[in-house]
Design a protein around this motif. Structure first.
Motif, PDB file in Angstrom:
ATOM      1  N   ALA A   1     -53.232 -33.277   2.326  1.00 49.39           N
ATOM      2  CA  ALA A   1     -52.842 -31.987   1.755  1.00 49.39           C
ATOM      3  C   ALA A   1     -52.922 -30.885   2.808  1.00 49.39           C
ATOM      4  CB  ALA A   1     -53.736 -31.645   0.575  1.00 49.39           C
ATOM      5  N   VAL A   2     -53.909 -31.038   3.663  1.00 45.74           N
ATOM      6  CA  VAL A   2     -54.065 -30.018   4.706  1.00 45.74           C
ATOM      7  C   VAL A   2     -52.983 -30.181   5.781  1.00 45.74           C
ATOM      8  CG1 VAL A   2     -55.602 -29.189   6.541  1.00 45.74           C
ATOM      9  CG2 VAL A   2     -56.528 -29.758   4.292  1.00 45.74           C
ATOM     10  N   LEU A   3     -52.680 -31.449   6.116  1.00 47.98           N
ATOM     11  CA  LEU A   3     -51.718 -31.699   7.187  1.00 47.98           C
ATOM     12  C   LEU A   3     -50.273 -31.461   6.749  1.00 47.98           C
ATOM     13  CD1 LEU A   3     -53.289 -34.931   8.735  1.00 47.98           C
ATOM     14  CD2 LEU A   3     -53.122 -32.670   9.796  1.00 47.98           C
TER      15      LEU A   3
ATOM     16  N   LEU B   1     -49.425 -23.183  -3.624  1.00 45.74           N
ATOM     17  CA  LEU B   1     -49.705 -24.430  -2.912  1.00 45.74           C
ATOM     18  C   LEU B   1     -50.425 -24.155  -1.595  1.00 45.74           C
ATOM     19  CD1 LEU B   1     -46.399 -26.448  -3.530  1.00 45.74           C
ATOM     20  CD2 LEU B   1     -48.523 -26.495  -4.822  1.00 45.74           C
ATOM     21  N   LEU B   2     -50.028 -23.075  -0.936  1.00 41.06           N
ATOM     22  CA  LEU B   2     -50.699 -22.713   0.327  1.00 41.06           C
ATOM     23  C   LEU B   2     -52.172 -22.373   0.065  1.00 41.06           C
ATOM     24  CD1 LEU B   2     -47.894 -20.636   2.111  1.00 41.06           C
ATOM     25  CD2 LEU B   2     -48.850 -22.842   2.836  1.00 41.06           C
ATOM     26  N   THR B   3     -52.411 -21.671  -1.011  1.00 43.81           N
ATOM     27  CA  THR B   3     -53.795 -21.344  -1.383  1.00 43.81           C
ATOM     28  C   THR B   3     -54.588 -22.630  -1.608  1.00 43.81           C
ATOM     29  OG1 THR B   3     -52.940 -19.384  -2.492  1.00 43.81           O
ATOM     30  CG2 THR B   3     -55.206 -20.038  -3.013  1.00 43.81           C
TER      31      THR B   3
ATOM     32  N   PHE C   1     -48.832 -38.615   0.580  1.00 39.98           N
ATOM     33  CA  PHE C   1     -48.992 -37.376  -0.185  1.00 39.98           C
ATOM     34  C   PHE C   1     -47.768 -36.469  -0.019  1.00 39.98           C
ATOM     35  CE2 PHE C   1     -50.081 -32.929  -0.341  1.00 39.98           C
ATOM     36  CZ  PHE C   1     -50.784 -32.816  -1.520  1.00 39.98           C
ATOM     37  N   SER C   2     -47.411 -35.789  -1.098  1.00 39.34           N
ATOM     38  CA  SER C   2     -46.321 -34.813  -1.019  1.00 39.34           C
ATOM     39  C   SER C   2     -46.625 -33.645  -1.947  1.00 39.34           C
ATOM     40  CB  SER C   2     -44.987 -35.471  -1.435  1.00 39.34           C
ATOM     41  OG  SER C   2     -44.005 -34.465  -1.600  1.00 39.34           O
ATOM     42  N   TRP C   3     -46.403 -32.432  -1.425  1.00 38.60           N
ATOM     43  CA  TRP C   3     -46.611 -31.232  -2.256  1.00 38.60           C
ATOM     44  C   TRP C   3     -45.563 -31.145  -3.374  1.00 38.60           C
ATOM     45  CZ3 TRP C   3     -50.934 -28.754  -2.427  1.00 38.60           C
ATOM     46  CH2 TRP C   3     -51.749 -28.689  -1.327  1.00 38.60           C
ATOM     47  N   ASP C   4     -44.468 -31.908  -3.203  1.00 43.20           N
ATOM     48  CA  ASP C   4     -43.419 -31.874  -4.243  1.00 43.20           C
ATOM     49  C   ASP C   4     -43.745 -32.781  -5.428  1.00 43.20           C
ATOM     50  OD1 ASP C   4     -41.890 -30.114  -2.808  1.00 43.20           O
ATOM     51  OD2 ASP C   4     -40.895 -31.712  -1.664  1.00 43.20           O
ATOM     52  N   ASP C   5     -44.772 -33.639  -5.251  1.00 36.24           N
ATOM     53  CA  ASP C   5     -45.149 -34.553  -6.330  1.00 36.24           C
ATOM     54  C   ASP C   5     -46.225 -33.883  -7.194  1.00 36.24           C
ATOM     55  OD1 ASP C   5     -46.209 -36.542  -7.948  1.00 36.24           O
ATOM     56  OD2 ASP C   5     -45.832 -38.120  -6.468  1.00 36.24           O
ATOM     57  N   ALA C   6     -45.897 -33.633  -8.442  1.00 31.79           N
ATOM     58  CA  ALA C   6     -46.810 -32.925  -9.336  1.00 31.79           C
ATOM     59  C   ALA C   6     -48.121 -33.687  -9.509  1.00 31.79           C
ATOM     60  CB  ALA C   6     -46.144 -32.716 -10.698  1.00 31.79           C
ATOM     61  N   ASN C   7     -48.042 -35.018  -9.511  1.00 27.05           N
ATOM     62  CA  ASN C   7     -49.261 -35.823  -9.665  1.00 27.05           C
ATOM     63  C   ASN C   7     -50.202 -35.604  -8.482  1.00 27.05           C
ATOM     64  OD1 ASN C   7     -48.917 -37.109 -12.129  1.00 27.05           O
ATOM     65  ND2 ASN C   7     -47.562 -38.642 -11.234  1.00 27.05           N
TER      66      ASN C   7
END
Lengths: 611, 314
Positions: free
Chosen positions: A124-126, A139-141, A165-171
């Motif tokens: 998530a950080v990377l 998401l940045l927060t 991991f993907s920020w676009d995946d709600a799960n």
């Protein structure tokens, strides 16, 4: 006024048959059984909804009432324990993992839960949130919070892991939120069903509805078929024909009487289903379900009844019941399997042809067991398919009713009139073409035709006169009936031409001839089966002829795609086999037509001196 | 009721029944006689409105039913027992009668009274709640006939109703049919057993190959066709053995022997003229045979049927 007369006639027709079905205390016994069934359904439904065992959990997962446990553990960053002892053990394990984190490669059992949480935070950080994401700021927060948690536990950020991991995946986002909220310490909890009271009622309603559907769509038609077969087999219809009831009243009365016990059993279940539908807010889908199920029940009961009447003369009720049960159970089971798949562009057409799938989908929507919401276009296709299926069910049931009416009187006449058979064929052709609208292959026309052949055979069988004729074999107008079969195919071709103007017919002459031959043989087989009493050998020969017709049909389709297909396919294997193929081309139609050739009638005088 | 040029073809190539004209007066018993396959059942089914004629028409009370409603209304006034005698074996007689009463749309009170009356009339009260499978064949047949009378029809049609009935049952049936006629019901009955009908029916019609060959009152038919059969009954005071020898010498066939009014009697077929008969009687006197009476026996319906039919029946 007209409506009340219609209802009065229906009641008058049903009264003797319902009284007969429920005579001698049977009504009380069926009512008691209905209550038992209801109570068992509520108890089983509640147990499956609230139970914490593996069986209950798997059931809930299978019907979409609950997401898979491991997925839940990931999303909620919890560890489920099935017992107090396991709870204590897992609590210790988690504490140990926090103290000495093991590498991701060495994970076993649930040892991975903490390392996996660390990896999720690292990813998530990377990973960078999509610049166009509508909630990018949030998401940045969250990303900053993830970095802070890692830092708080003295964990390094890199290197990148393989968690995908993907920020676009709600799960994934939900999971990161959970990990941050729990500060990388997964909560160990005793596993419990996630279903609340409303969802529990929904699952009970779903079970009640499915059980009611089995009763109404399988058991009731089988009973209608058995009752009709019994009447035909024991020749008890003639006295009924001489009573004050009209043939339509008798046909409907027979069906209602035979199915009355099932309706008593199903009624409380349907009431329970409707209460659950109100509670879950799915009453609109419930009403659609009830309407479609009613249409299907109407069609299936009347078709089964007509089948029983036609087959009952020659067969005892038992094999007819077994056949009906096999066909209807398969129909419902395939529908259930289809109904528990996600609704998509591929299977929405199948629902048109298989309304039991649509009914299952509607049941899931009613009781809120369908997580994914289909796109609007697919939903539109679904409801169009449901409406079309309901319409065809009403039509087919109506044809079954007409056939039964005519059969009940025992008059020597065809079950269907010419116009009715052509109308039925037309609607069936339209519905098949509608179902195939998403099919874009070159064989579109042939696939539709293949699906249509057997229903057309049934319509053709309905055109063969049956009834109380004296000794001797009545004549069958073979040429005229085969002509009608071709007229039905002509209707299909006309509709197909409108639906798909190009590529709707083969341009290869041998292919056209071969397919035409196969269709003609199919028609003759249908006539042979229904018009002339057949012994075992003749039945096997008719079956072989139909298989040969199917092979010819397949070869014809293959020939349409390739002009190089040999004229005699079997000759490619061996010249003798080629000779056999030629012989079969001649012998099969010859034997079928010979069997249907008019024979001398044993009755009375010739028609030479008409009145 | 009037059958006008009634015809039926099942397949369009042969007539099962053709050109049948028949008038049936109210409150009479009319018998339809013919061998198996003559078209009796076909005719009765058409009269019962459950089969459509291919040709001709049937008028009831001068009116020909045309619509479905006409037929439905007419069926309320008809009791029809077809051939085959089907019965729901798992039902009791009371349940069976209730079922058919409801099929005739009788209300509950009327139906209950009618069921009791039929059970009493046909001596089935003690078996009212026994399943039909356990009834004797005669009881079942009585139940079937009783079902036809449940709604008090104006026209009763019975196709081979005596099948399965023992002599007592047949006798009871004749009594019941006579009572039914007396109540104003017209009865149309078929059989291939002539003895069952000849003294029961007011009129008979003999069917052969789908057509009526003879029709009318039983007595008239016998009178009209009482030719060609010469049977004499000779009652003897003594000398039976001698008489038999002399008769054989004169080529007379003794059909039967019995006792009539206390004297031995011989039924003798005599094909020669009456002068030869007188000679034969003189020979009997000369040989000491004492003849009390010698009378020509009148033909029976069966004899007439045998004479005009091409197929012998029971």
């Amino acid at each position: 006024m007209a409506k009340s007369t219609w209802i009065r006639e229906l009641v008058a027709g049903a009264r003797p048959f319902v009284t007969r079905s429920l005579r001698g205390g049977r009504a009380r016994r069926f009512a008691a059984l209905a209550w038992v069934l209801l109570i068992v359904t509520v108890v089983c439904g509640t147990w499956l909804a609230r139970g914490a065992g593996a069986l209950e959990r798997d059931f809930r997962t299978a019907i979409g009432a609950e997401i898979h446990r491991s997925l839940r553990e990931q999303r909620e960053f919890v560890v489920f324990a099935d017992s107090d002892a396991e709870h204590a053990m897992l609590t210790r394990e988690v504490a140990q993992q926090l103290a000495t984190p093991i590498s991701i490669e060495n994970r076993r059992g649930r040892d991975w839960i903490v390392p996996a949480g660390v990896e999720s935070l690292r990813d998530a950080v990377l990973a960078a949130p999509n610049i166009q994401h509508p909630n990018r700021e949030d998401l940045l927060t969250l990303q900053h919070e993830a970095a802070a948690v890692l830092a708080a536990h003295s964990l390094e950020v890199g290197p990148s892991t393989r968690s995908g991991f993907s920020w676009d995946d709600a799960n994934d986002v939900v999971r990161v939120r959970s990990i941050i909220d729990r500060d990388l310490i997964p909560e160990v909890v005793r596993y419990q069903s996630p279903l609340d009271a409303t969802a529990t009622l929904g699952l009970v309603g779903l079970m009640a509805t499915l059980l009611a559907l089995v009763l109404v769509l399988v058991v009731a038609p089988v009973l209608a078929g058995i009752a009709a077969a019994q009447e035909a087999h024991e020749n008890t219809l003639q006295p009924l024909a001489g009573t004050a009831l009209r043939p339509r009243q008798l046909a409907l009365g027979l069906a209602i009487g035979a199915t009355a016990p099932v309706l008593i059993l199903a009624a409380p279940l349907m009431i329970l289903g409707s209460i659950a539908a109100l509670a879950t807010g799915g009453i609109a889908a419930w009403l659609a379900l009830v309407a479609l199920a009613a249409c299907c029940a109407w069609a299936l009961a009347l078709l089964a009844q007509a089948t029983g009447l036609f087959a009952g003369r020659k067969r005892t009720p038992a094999p007819i019941a077994v056949s009906l049960l096999a066909v209807l159970s398969t129909w419902l089971l395939v529908g259930l399997a289809t109904g528990f798949d996600e609704l998509g562009r591929d299977n929405v057409a199948l629902i048109t042809l298989l309304p039991s799938g649509a009914i299952t989908h509607l049941a899931r929507w009613t009781f809120d067991f369908d997580a994914a919401v289909a796109p609007a276009t697919i939903l539109l296709g679904f409801y169009v398919g449901v409406a079309a299926a309901a319409f065809v069910a009403i039509l087919v049931g109506g044809l079954g009713l007409l056939a039964t009416e005519r059969r009940i009187l025992g008059r020597y006449a065809p079950a269907l009139r010419q116009g009715e058979a052509l109308l039925g064929a037309g609607f069936l052709a339209a519905i098949i073409l509608l179902a195939l609208s998403g099919y874009h292959e070159d064989e579109f026309w042939f696939v539709g035709l293949a699906l249509l052949v057997m229903p057309l055979q049934i319509f053709l069988m309905g055109r063969v006169p049956h009834g109380d004729a004296p000794n001797g074999t009545p004549t069958v107008a073979v040429a005229a009936l085969v002509g009608e079969f071709w007229a039905m195919i002509g209707i299909y071709a006309a509709i197909a031409l409108v639906a798909r103007p190009s590529g709707w017919v083969t341009t290869v002459l041998p292919s056209t001839i071969e397919i035409g031959y196969a269709l003609t043989i199919s028609a003759l087989v249908a006539l042979r089966v229904v018009a002339v009493p057949a012994k075992l050998g003749a039945s096997i020969w008719a079956g072989f002829a139909f298989v040969f017709a199917l092979i010819c049909f397949g070869v014809g389709i293959a020939r349409s795609g390739s002009a190089n297909t040999p004229l005699l396919v079997l000759a490619e294997l061996h010249p003798i086999l080629g000779g056999v193929q030629v012989a079969l081309y001649v012998v099969i139609p010859w034997t079928l037509i010979t069997a249907l050739t008019p024979r001398p009638v044993a009755v009375a005088t010739s028609m030479a001196s008409p009145p | 009721m009037e059958l006008r040029r009634l015809g039926k073809s099942y397949d369009g190539s042969a007539w099962a029944l053709r050109e049948v004209d028949l008038k049936v007066a109210s409150r009479t018993i009319v018998g339809l006689i013919g061998p198996n396959g003559a078209g009796k059942s076909t005719a009765l089914r058409m009269v019962a409105t459950i089969m459509e004629p291919s040709h001709g028409e049937i008028a009831y009370d001068g009116r020909v039913p045309r619509t479905v409603a006409d037929h439905q209304e007419l069926r309320r006034q008809i009791g029809f027992l077809g051939d085959g005698n089907p019965l729901y074996k798992h039902m009791t007689p009371r349940e069976y009668l209730r079922f058919f009463g409801q099929c005739f749309c009788l209300d509950d009170r009327t139906l209950a009274a009618a069921i009791d009356e039929v059970l009493t009339t046909f001596a089935l009260t003690s078996k009212a709640d026994t399943v039909c499978a356990q009834l004797s064949k005669g009881m079942r047949q009585r139940l079937l006939i009783g079902r036809c009378l449940l709604h008090q029809p104006r026209l009763l049609i019975l196709d081979e109703p005596t099948d399965g009935l023992d002599p007592r049952g047949r006798s009871d049936l004749r009594r019941i049919l006579t009572e039914v006629r007396a109540r104003g019901t017209t009865v149309l009955i078929s059989s291939h057993i002539l003895r069952e009908l000849d003294d029961l029916c007011d009129e008979v019609a003999i069917l052969q190959r789908g057509a009526i060959v003879v029709c009318g009152k039983v007595g008239d038919i016998i009178d009209r066709h009482d030719v060609g059969r010469f049977v004499y009954q000779i009652r003897l005071i003594d000398g039976v053995e001698t008489a038999r020898t002399i008769l054989a010498g004169h080529h007379a066939l003794v059909e039967s022997e019995g006792v009539v009014d206390g004297l031995p009697a011989l039924a003798v077929q005599w094909q020669r003229d009456e002068a030869a008969l007188a000679d034969m009687l003189q020979r009997l006197f000369e040989n000491g045979v004492r003849v009390a009476t010698c009378a020509r026996v009148r033909s029976r319906l069966e004899d007439v049927y045998d004479r005009i039919s091409e197929d012998r029946v029971n």
